[in-house]
Design a protein around this motif. Structure first.
Motif, PDB file in Angstrom:
ATOM      1  N   GLY A 301       0.825  -1.208   0.000  1.00  0.00           N
ATOM      2  CA  GLY A 301       0.000   0.000   0.000  1.00  0.00           C
ATOM      3  C   GLY A 301       0.851   1.247   0.000  1.00  0.00           C
ATOM      4  N   ARG A 302       0.229   2.333   0.450  1.00  0.00           N
ATOM      5  CA  ARG A 302       0.917   3.628   0.462  1.00  0.00           C
ATOM      6  C   ARG A 302       2.204   3.569   1.313  1.00  0.00           C
ATOM      7  NH1 ARG A 302      -2.209   8.357  -0.333  1.00  0.00           N
ATOM      8  NH2 ARG A 302      -3.908   7.454   0.847  1.00  0.00           N
ATOM      9  N   SER A 329      -4.534   3.083  -3.156  1.00  0.00           N
ATOM     10  CA  SER A 329      -3.602   4.218  -3.031  1.00  0.00           C
ATOM     11  C   SER A 329      -2.345   3.956  -3.843  1.00  0.00           C
ATOM     12  CB  SER A 329      -3.200   4.431  -1.578  1.00  0.00           C
ATOM     13  OG  SER A 329      -4.322   4.672  -0.811  1.00  0.00           O
ATOM     14  N   GLY A 343      -9.744  -4.999  -3.808  1.00  0.00           N
ATOM     15  CA  GLY A 343     -10.710  -4.216  -3.041  1.00  0.00           C
ATOM     16  C   GLY A 343     -12.004  -3.978  -3.791  1.00  0.00           C
ATOM     17  N   GLN A 344     -12.784  -3.102  -3.224  1.00  0.00           N
ATOM     18  CA  GLN A 344     -14.132  -2.853  -3.734  1.00  0.00           C
ATOM     19  C   GLN A 344     -14.149  -2.496  -5.212  1.00  0.00           C
ATOM     20  OE1 GLN A 344     -16.226   0.140  -1.483  1.00  0.00           O
ATOM     21  NE2 GLN A 344     -17.600   0.465  -3.198  1.00  0.00           N
ATOM     22  N   THR A 345     -13.229  -1.642  -5.627  1.00  0.00           N
ATOM     23  CA  THR A 345     -13.205  -1.248  -7.034  1.00  0.00           C
ATOM     24  C   THR A 345     -12.092  -1.964  -7.790  1.00  0.00           C
ATOM     25  OG1 THR A 345     -12.075   0.734  -6.217  1.00  0.00           O
ATOM     26  CG2 THR A 345     -14.350   0.990  -6.911  1.00  0.00           C
ATOM     27  N   GLY A 358       2.169  -2.402   4.587  1.00  0.00           N
ATOM     28  CA  GLY A 358       1.950  -0.957   4.523  1.00  0.00           C
ATOM     29  C   GLY A 358       0.568  -0.607   4.002  1.00  0.00           C
ATOM     30  N   SER A 360      -3.331   0.131   5.392  1.00  0.00           N
ATOM     31  CA  SER A 360      -3.973   0.445   6.671  1.00  0.00           C
ATOM     32  C   SER A 360      -5.167  -0.466   6.963  1.00  0.00           C
ATOM     33  CB  SER A 360      -4.413   1.919   6.690  1.00  0.00           C
ATOM     34  OG  SER A 360      -5.295   2.166   5.623  1.00  0.00           O
ATOM     35  N   HIS A 365     -10.705  -1.800   1.065  1.00  0.00           N
ATOM     36  CA  HIS A 365      -9.669  -2.803   0.786  1.00  0.00           C
ATOM     37  C   HIS A 365     -10.090  -4.150   1.382  1.00  0.00           C
ATOM     38  CE1 HIS A 365      -5.687  -4.082  -0.462  1.00  0.00           C
ATOM     39  NE2 HIS A 365      -5.638  -4.798   0.651  1.00  0.00           N
ATOM     40  N   ILE A 378       1.710  -6.396   7.912  1.00  0.00           N
ATOM     41  CA  ILE A 378       2.948  -5.741   8.377  1.00  0.00           C
ATOM     42  C   ILE A 378       2.674  -4.242   8.355  1.00  0.00           C
ATOM     43  CG2 ILE A 378       5.428  -5.431   7.986  1.00  0.00           C
ATOM     44  CD1 ILE A 378       5.207  -8.031   6.203  1.00  0.00           C
ATOM     45  N   ASN A 379       2.708  -3.625   9.524  1.00  0.00           N
ATOM     46  CA  ASN A 379       2.377  -2.206   9.588  1.00  0.00           C
ATOM     47  C   ASN A 379       3.075  -1.579  10.797  1.00  0.00           C
ATOM     48  OD1 ASN A 379       0.857   0.343   9.824  1.00  0.00           O
ATOM     49  ND2 ASN A 379      -0.445  -0.604   8.259  1.00  0.00           N
ATOM     50  N   ASP A 397       8.692  -1.732  10.847  1.00  0.00           N
ATOM     51  CA  ASP A 397       9.008  -1.091   9.573  1.00  0.00           C
ATOM     52  C   ASP A 397       9.120  -2.161   8.485  1.00  0.00           C
ATOM     53  OD1 ASP A 397       9.966   0.299   7.466  1.00  0.00           O
ATOM     54  OD2 ASP A 397      11.705   1.156   8.494  1.00  0.00           O
ATOM     55  N   PHE A 399      10.300  -2.044   5.658  1.00  0.00           N
ATOM     56  CA  PHE A 399      11.571  -2.061   4.910  1.00  0.00           C
ATOM     57  C   PHE A 399      12.629  -2.920   5.610  1.00  0.00           C
ATOM     58  CE2 PHE A 399       9.375   1.768   3.550  1.00  0.00           C
ATOM     59  CZ  PHE A 399       9.336   1.526   2.180  1.00  0.00           C
TER      60      PHE A 399
END
Ligand code: FAD
Length: 414
Positions: A301-302, A329, A343-345, A358, A360, A365, A378-379, A397, A399
């Motif tokens: 993700g973002r 995102s 996700g939804q779209t 990453g 949320s 989603h 993982i967040n 993290d 990364f």
């Protein structure tokens, strides 16, 4: 069908507040609104309803304390039907190149549950050319009956003929519930059928249940941009029709001993007539892994911060033999193509393992991946909503974590 009784409206604006469609506004009324004793305003603000925006939901009617809104249900235009004449749960057995698609097996699993609650039978509707051999698996997956219509003209899906034939079947056999996959074919077909048989249709459901007493199908789907989950019912019309996305539900298992009844329907040329013909299928050539079919998906993700960082996910996916997915995102940022969006779209997926890196975990989603068997999130934010649906949560993290995971999985494979 809906109107404001100007003499009763006091311009309080309560109806404006409750209208979900922004269909009501206050205007200066040119009419004198005085009662028989000369009381009341000569002119004043009155509500007016924009009929192009109004969908006759009736919310304004309930909110009006002055009885100033009238909704006339034109019973005469609604074909009266006897609800109790309609029995059974039907599933559209979508086939391509003569093979029933797995979405039909997912629907059969749900249809069996619904039929059990309603004490009725499950039937599959199978149209095609030389497709009788597919009926056995439909029985093994839970169908009690297969309505079979075979003709060379039905080999490939065509809107017109398929619609006419299924409408005829519905009129003759009267199913109580009719389900289809929310595939390109299912979406096109069900909308056409629903209009002709004068039924409602809930598209893209993520959950189906039943109110046993009232025999109502409870059709749940995201609404208002995914901000709420709405449960929709169809109390006055039959069949109750819904489409469900591929992979939202688990496939029905196979019981090799199960048998059922084939109900073969012969239809005349008129029903088979179509103004369009399928000349040829050209398969899309794509080098990307189809995330809808992958057993393992590593999504970013973002929190991935930049396009080039997706190499971390690609490496992990390669080691695990999986595919790379993304949140909207990430796709909107141009880091990955739309075919990767979950996700939804985007796509609905149901892999054995789903890594959310990453991401949320916003509802739009989640509706696309929450039925995955194992979810690993993982967040760096311990309060991220993704952890509410995660089987395993790693707070930290990405990364640092993802390269370590890749390293460990590599070692395990050697
Ligand atoms: P964010 O919400 O910004 O989350 C980023 C996460 O990364 C945060 O939780 C943060 O803690 C974490 N993070 C940051 N840095 C690190 C790091 N170094 N290590 C670990 N974690 C880190 N969204 C979809 O995904 N799919 C859809 O199909 C979809 N359809 C939509 C339809 C509509 C009508 C609407 C209104 C929205 C839709 N959305 C969809 C968007 C959705 O609402 C969210 O905006 C989107 O899912 C958020 O994406 P995200 O989780 O990647 O980003």
């Amino acid at each position: 069908m809906i109107s404001v009784i100007l003499d009763k409206c006091v311009g309080c604006s309560l109806c404006i507040k409750v209208c979900p469609f922004g269909a009501i506004k206050l205007v200066d009324s040119p009419r004198a609104c005085v009662d028989a004793f000369g009381r009341g305003e000569a002119v004043g603000k009155k509500a007016v309803i924009d009929l192009d925006k109004c969908n006759l939901c009736g919310a304004c009617l309930e909110s009006c304390k002055f009885g100033a809104i009238r909704l006339d249900k034109k019973e005469s235009i609604i074909k009266k039907i006897k609800l109790e004449d309609y029995k059974g749960v039907w599933v559209f057995a979508e086939q391509k190149k003569g093979k029933v698609q797995s979405v039909a097996f997912e629907l059969l699993a749900k249809a069996k549950d619904l039929a059990k609650d309603l004490n009725t039978e499950v039937s599959a509707v199978l149209l095609g050319d030389n497709v009788e051999n597919q009926a056995a698996e439909l029985f093994q997956r839970g169908a009690d009956n297969v309505y079979l219509v075979e003709d060379a003209k039905l080999a490939s899906f065509c809107d017109e003929a398929y619609t006419k034939i299924i409408v005829k079947l519905i009129e003759k056999y009267k199913p109580e519930i009719f389900l289809s996959g929310a595939t390109t074919i299912g979406r096109s077909l069900m909308a056409r059928i629903a209009v002709i048989v004068n039924a409602g249709l809930t598209a893209d459901c993520t959950g189906l249940d039943v109110d046993k007493e009232k025999r109502l199908l409870l059709q749940t789907r995201p609404a208002f941009g995914g901000n709420i989950m709405a449960t929709i019912i169809c109390p006055n019309h039959r069949p109750q029709m819904a489409t469900v996305r591929h992979k939202v539900m688990k496939e029905a298992g196979i019981d090799k001993n199960r048998k059922g009844k084939i109900i073969r329907e012969k239809l005349n040329d008129d029903a088979l007539f179509s103004r369009t013909n399928v000349l040829q299928f050209v398969e899309e050539i794509s080098s990307t892994v189809n995330i809808a079919e992958a057993d393992i998906i590593v999504s970013g993700g973002r929190g991935m911060k930049a396009k080039e960082n997706f190499i971390l996910l690609e490496e992990l996916a390669r080691v695990l033999g999986g595919a790379v997915g993304a949140s909207r995102s990430a796709v909107d940022s141009g880091w990955l193509g739309y075919s990767h969006q979950v996700g939804q779209t985007g796509k609905t997926v149901c892999p054995k393992i789903y890594f959310a890196c990453g991401i949320s975990g916003q509802i739009q989603h989640l509706v696309g991946m929450q039925s995955s068997k194992i979810i690993i999130a993982i967040n760096s934010d311990p309060y991220a909503p993704i952890f509410n649906v995660a089987t395993y949560g790693i707070v930290g993290d990405l990364f640092e974590i993802i390269p370590k995971l890749t390293e460990e999985f590599k070692k395990a494979r050697q």
